[in-house]
Scaffold this active site. Structure first.
Site, PDB file in Angstrom:
ATOM      1  N   GLY A 172       0.771  -1.153  -0.032  1.00  0.00           N
ATOM      2  CA  GLY A 172       0.021  -0.009  -0.085  1.00  0.00           C
ATOM      3  C   GLY A 172       0.708   1.271  -0.064  1.00  0.00           C
ATOM      4  O   GLY A 172       1.990   1.415  -0.604  1.00  0.00           O
ATOM      5  N   TYR A 207     -13.169   1.143  13.645  1.00  0.00           N
ATOM      6  CA  TYR A 207     -12.169   1.719  12.679  1.00  0.00           C
ATOM      7  C   TYR A 207     -12.275   3.225  12.874  1.00  0.00           C
ATOM      8  O   TYR A 207     -11.134   3.878  12.944  1.00  0.00           O
ATOM      9  CB  TYR A 207     -12.311   1.257  11.305  1.00  0.00           C
ATOM     10  CG  TYR A 207     -11.285   1.748  10.268  1.00  0.00           C
ATOM     11  CD1 TYR A 207     -10.090   1.348  10.434  1.00  0.00           C
ATOM     12  CD2 TYR A 207     -11.664   2.826   9.283  1.00  0.00           C
ATOM     13  CE1 TYR A 207      -8.985   2.101   9.413  1.00  0.00           C
ATOM     14  CE2 TYR A 207     -10.649   3.089   8.368  1.00  0.00           C
ATOM     15  CZ  TYR A 207      -9.510   2.810   8.650  1.00  0.00           C
ATOM     16  OH  TYR A 207      -8.392   3.328   7.745  1.00  0.00           O
TER      17      TYR A 207
END
Length: 279
Positions: free
Chosen positions: A18, A161
Site C-alpha cells: 500500500g 475503525y
C-alpha cells in the site's frame, strides 16, 4: 535529492504494501535512510531487499512483538528522524488479540501508541517527527467513549475503525502537547481512498468498496497518490512547512470529528492507553 534537502532516517510501519511501500520507494529514490516494518515476514524481507534497507517483521496484533521491534530499532538504528505510524486496518472478527483487546483498537491505535512511547528517548534526542496515518473515517464513524473503547456495547467494524482513526488524531494532538516543547513534532493525515488490500480481512461494507470492481466506481486512487501527504510531511520541515499537532488532507489542515478538538479527551485517552499497554 535536491541541494540543501536533509537526508533523514525514517522508520515506516506498514511498509510492505500500500501507501507504506509506495512512500518507501519514493523516499529511497530520494536518498533517505529507511527502516521498514511489516506484518508479513516474506513481504517485508522482499521490500527490504528491493530497497537495500533494514526490514523488521512485527505483528501489531501481538504487543510483545511491538516491544521486541522497539528494542531492535533502539539497538540497530543510531537515530530516528521520522517515525511513520502507518500500519493499520479494519477488522470484523470480534475474537480478542493475544493481549485481550479488540483487534482494530490494538493494531491501529494501541500498538503505534506503545511503539512511539518506547522509542521516545531516541525521538526526542533527534527532535523527530511522528507522522500517523489516520482517515476520514474518524469523521464519518468515530465516537470515542472511554468506558467502551473496545466497542462491546456497540459492535460495528466501521465504528471500531472510525474510533481508532480518531484515536490517531487525538494521539497526535497529545504528542504535540506533551513533547513539542522538547523538540518533537507530530501530524496525522488522511491519504484518501487508496486502491490497496485495505479491508481484505474485514466484514465491514468497506471490503466491497476496496476489494471488488466497485473500487472503480468509487474513484479509488493509486498508492503513489495516496502517499503524497505522507511524503510531504516526512521530507519537509515542521514549523515551516506544516504545523505540529494538526490533521492534514491533501497537504492542508483539514476538518475532522469535533471530538478531535477535545483536549481533555486526548489527555484521558493517552492515560487510558498507557494503562492498557502497561506503560
Amino acid at each position: 535529492m535536491s541541494t540543501g534537502e536533509q537526508t533523514k532516517t525514517i522508520v515506516i510501519t506498514g511498509a510492505s504494501d500500500g501507501i507504506g511501500a509506495a512512500a518507501a520507494r519514493r523516499l529511497a529514490e530520494r536518498g533517505h535512510r529507511l527502516v521498514l516494518v511489516g506484518r508479513s515476514p516474506e513481504k517485508t524481507r522482499r521490500i527490504g531487499a528491493e530497497l537495500d534497507s533494514p526490514a523488521f517483521a512485527a505483528d501489531f496484533a501481538d504487543l510483545s512483538e511491538v516491544r521486541a521491534l522497539a528494542a531492535r530499532i533502539d539497538e540497530e538504528v543510531d537515530a530516528v528522524d521520522v517515525l511513520v505510524n502507518n500500519a493499520g486496518g479494519v477488522f470484523g472478527d470480534r475474537t480478542p488479540t493475544v493481549d485481550g483487546f479488540e483487534k482494530t483498537l490494538q493494531v491501529d491505535h494501541l500498538a503505534p501508541f506503545l511503539l512511539t512511547n518506547l522509542l521516545m528517548p531516541s525521538l526526542l534526542a533527534a527532535r523527530a517527527s511522528v507522522i500517523t496515518t489516520s482517515s476520514a473515517a474518524a469523521r464519518l464513524f468515530g465516537d470515542i467513549q472511554l468506558d467502551d473503547l473496545q466497542n462491546e456495547r456497540r459492535v460495528s467494524a466501521n465504528k471500531a475503525y472510525g474510533d481508532a482513526k480518531l484515536a490517531n488524531i487525538l494521539f497526535t494532538k497529545e504528542l504535540h502537547r506533551r513533547f513539542h516543547a522538547q523538540g518533537l513534532s507530530a501530524a496525522a493525515f488522511h491519504p484518501g481512498p487508496v486502491a490497496t488490500n485495505f479491508a481484505s480481512e474485514s466484514t465491514s461494507a468497506m471490503r466491497w468498496v476496496y476489494q471488488t470492481p466497485l473500487r472503480h466506481a468509487f474513484g479509488l486512487i493509486s498508492a503513489d497518490r495516496g502517499a503524497q501527504t505522507l511524503l510531504w510531511l516526512a521530507e519537509t520541515t515542521p514549523g515551516t512547512d506544516w504545523a505540529s499537532g494538526e490533521y492534514y488532507e491533501k497537504l492542508k489542515v483539514a476538518r475532522t470529528n469535533p471530538q478531535a478538538a477535545d483536549a481533555d479527551l486526548a489527555r484521558r485517552l493517552w492515560d487510558r492507553s498507557a494503562e492498557l499497554v502497561g506503560l
